[in-house]
Design an enzyme around this catalytic site. Structure first.
Site, PDB file in Angstrom:
ATOM      1  N   ASP A 134       0.979  -1.204  -0.099  1.00 52.39           N
ATOM      2  CA  ASP A 134       0.022  -0.093   0.089  1.00 52.39           C
ATOM      3  C   ASP A 134       0.748   1.198  -0.077  1.00 52.39           C
ATOM      4  OD1 ASP A 134       0.697  -0.644   2.639  1.00 52.39           O
ATOM      5  OD2 ASP A 134      -0.902   0.414   3.426  1.00 52.39           O
ATOM      6  N   GLU A 170       0.098  -1.259   5.780  1.00 53.83           N
ATOM      7  CA  GLU A 170       1.178  -0.551   6.749  1.00 53.83           C
ATOM      8  C   GLU A 170       1.015   0.615   6.880  1.00 53.83           C
ATOM      9  OE1 GLU A 170       5.174   1.366   7.765  1.00 53.83           O
ATOM     10  OE2 GLU A 170       3.469   1.624   6.216  1.00 53.83           O
TER      11      GLU A 170
HETATM   12 ZN   LIG Z   1       6.734   2.327   4.126  1.00 59.95          ZN
END
Ligand SMILES: [Zn+2]
Length: 510
Positions: free
Chosen positions: A141, A208
């Site tokens: 992401d 994340e």
């Molecule tokens: Zn990162």
């Protein structure tokens, strides 16, 4: 030579009668000379921890193919939105399809499973699967590009334009370079008929940027449940920087061995409010402002220990010119001086203390109404060794005002443990860095932001954070910002690095 003669020589001409130096002075003088000698000896005998490497035969890879597959990955908008917009799941599935099509050998030879639907876990079985495994982390992401800033990008953020020697695009640095370079490395090794000695896991989270709850947290849980013995974890977090400190000509590869913790506190004051024509001597806004001001005026004390201290003592110290080495080899004495220099810039100063950052301030709705409530949020990044409970206690002490209510947000994390720096795993990583990027110094350091790797400390005491990318400090600032980009020629070198890392980790005794 008698004491008197010596004193006369030191005292210079014109001394009619040699004066005897006071024994206390002599004592001090002797102690001072001994101290200087001790400092010099410590500086002179500071031992390099850099791994010696032999020059490597060139590793041939399909450079243009590597860059094209990476660029195609940057065009897929795997965005993690901070608000409740959710995520664009089809984009993630399109991303997975791109990976499967680009890396057919990886997808044929490795076991792949989906975790929380969008996170990917690959297992490459080694010849001796009982050995501690290698875990290579990267995240799929990227952070959004807010509408207001799209216009200020030199090249559109999702077109992965190649210009001026760079690949431009959101996610180029954070963190798709790493993800693609890892896959390219494995694909290339498979094409050569290579099989690692130990298991290699590729673990690519999808959230994340939102904290990793459904990605990295689950990955670490799964590996723990399966009792996977982990010998080395590598994630993003460090890089190779030029001109990091005065006196250092070589680039320095900073390898994160720990990361800071995270805590937000809401400070609030409540009262009656009322008409602004008859204000009280102290308004809620005034009370809250004073509290924030006190926190800013009284920052957490700084200290040079743990990973930040190892940066000097184990990393750059032995490689620095003598004058600098005098300071770095004798931090027991020079620490205040080194800290003073580091505190001058926020980039290095943040490695020395738990930081205090007021980020939200709310009060009032109308210009003639006294608000009945004022609220502020202060974000703290905790130095390893500090704890969120300790921070809360200190904030209460510093604010020292019972009218200010202090409440901790649920999203908090303690600072990570500090990974080993004397391990075979660290040396394996350092060897791979120095083989692919000759002349680079390797130094442990403290990551001030958060990465997925923090969840893996429970599995392994060798969790490291490093992106094989030589970068300028100014380009580092583009992470999450405008004009994120990576040098085109850094992409093939990143692939070579992961290849060597997998090979070296196979040969090493982790
Ligand atoms: Zn990162």
């Amino acid at each position: 030579m008698s004491e008197g003669q010596a004193a006369a020589m030191v005292g210079g001409r014109g001394a009619e009668r040699p004066r005897r130096a006071h024994p206390v002075c002599l004592g001090f003088g002797g102690a001072f000379i001994s101290l200087l000698a001790l400092l010099a000896v410590r500086a002179a005998t500071m031992e390099s921890t850099q791994v010696e490497v032999e020059p490597l035969a060139p590793i041939r890879i399909d450079e243009s193919g590597v860059i094209e597959r990476f660029r195609a990955g940057l065009r897929i908008r795997t965005v993690s939105h901070q608000d409740d917009k959710g995520r664009d799941e089809p984009a993630f599935f399109a991303f997975h399809t791109h990976l499967a099509e680009s890396y057919p050998r990886v997808h044929a030879a490795l076991e792949r499973e989906r975790v929380s639907e969008l996170t990917l876990l690959y297992r490459w079985r080694g010849r001796e699967p009982a050995l501690p495994a290698v875990v290579l982390l990267a995240h799929q992401d990227v952070v959004p590009v807010d509408a207001a800033s799209v216009e200020s990008w030199t090249h559109p953020p999702f077109e992965s334009v190649v210009a001026d020697g760079f690949v431009w695009g959101r996610g180029a640095l954070d963190d798709k370079l790493s993800l693609f370079a890892v896959l390219e490395a494995v694909e290339g090794l498979l094409a050569d008929g290579y099989q690692p000695r130990r298991d290699v896991y590729l673990a690519f989270g999808h959230d994340e940027e939102l904290g990793g709850e459904h990605g990295a947290v689950q990955l670490a849980r799964i590996l723990a449940e399966r009792r996977v013995d982990v010998g080395l974890v590598l994630d993003e977090g460090g890089a190779m920087l030029d001109g990091l400190l005065p006196g250092l000509a070589d680039p320095v590869a900073i390898v994160g061995v720990a990361e800071k913790g995270y805590l937000s506190l809401t400070l609030s004051v409540a009262g009656k409010g009322g008409h602004s024509s008859s204000p009280p001597p102290e308004s809620l806004i005034g009370i809250l402002s004073s509290a924030i001001r006190r926190l800013e005026r009284d920052p957490f004390p700084s200290r040079l220990d743990g990973a930040a201290r190892a940066f000097f003592e184990r990393g750059i110290g032995p490689e620095s010119p003598f004058l600098y080495r005098l300071a770095y080899a004798n931090l027991w004495l020079t620490s205040p001086l080194v800290q003073a220099v580091m505190l001058r810039t926020s980039g290095t100063g943040t490695m020395l203390r738990t930081t205090t950052a007021p980020t939200i301030f709310h009060a009032g709705l109308k210009d003639n109404v006294l608000p009945a409530r004022a609220e502020a949020v202060v974000n703290f990044r905790l130095l390893p060794g500090d704890s969120s409970e300790g921070v809360i206690e200190r904030v209460r002490d510093v604010v020292d005002d019972p009218r200010v209510e202090i409440r901790a947000h649920s999203k908090r994390r303690e600072p990570s443990e500090i990974s080993r720096m004397d391990s075979a795993a660290f040396r394996t990583l350092a060897r791979s860095i120095r083989e692919i990027f000759p002349g680079t110094l390797v130094a442990p350091f403290l990551v001030i932001a958060g990465t997925d790797s923090r969840y893996f400390h429970a599995l392994c005491d060798c969790v490291y954070r490093f992106l094989p990318l030589r970068i300028q400090m100014s380009d580092m600032m583009r992470v999450h910002g405008t004009d994120e980009r990576v040098p085109v020629d850094s992409v093939p070198d990143a692939v070579r690095f992961y290849r060597r890392l997998i090979e070296n980790a196979s040969a090493a005794e982790l």
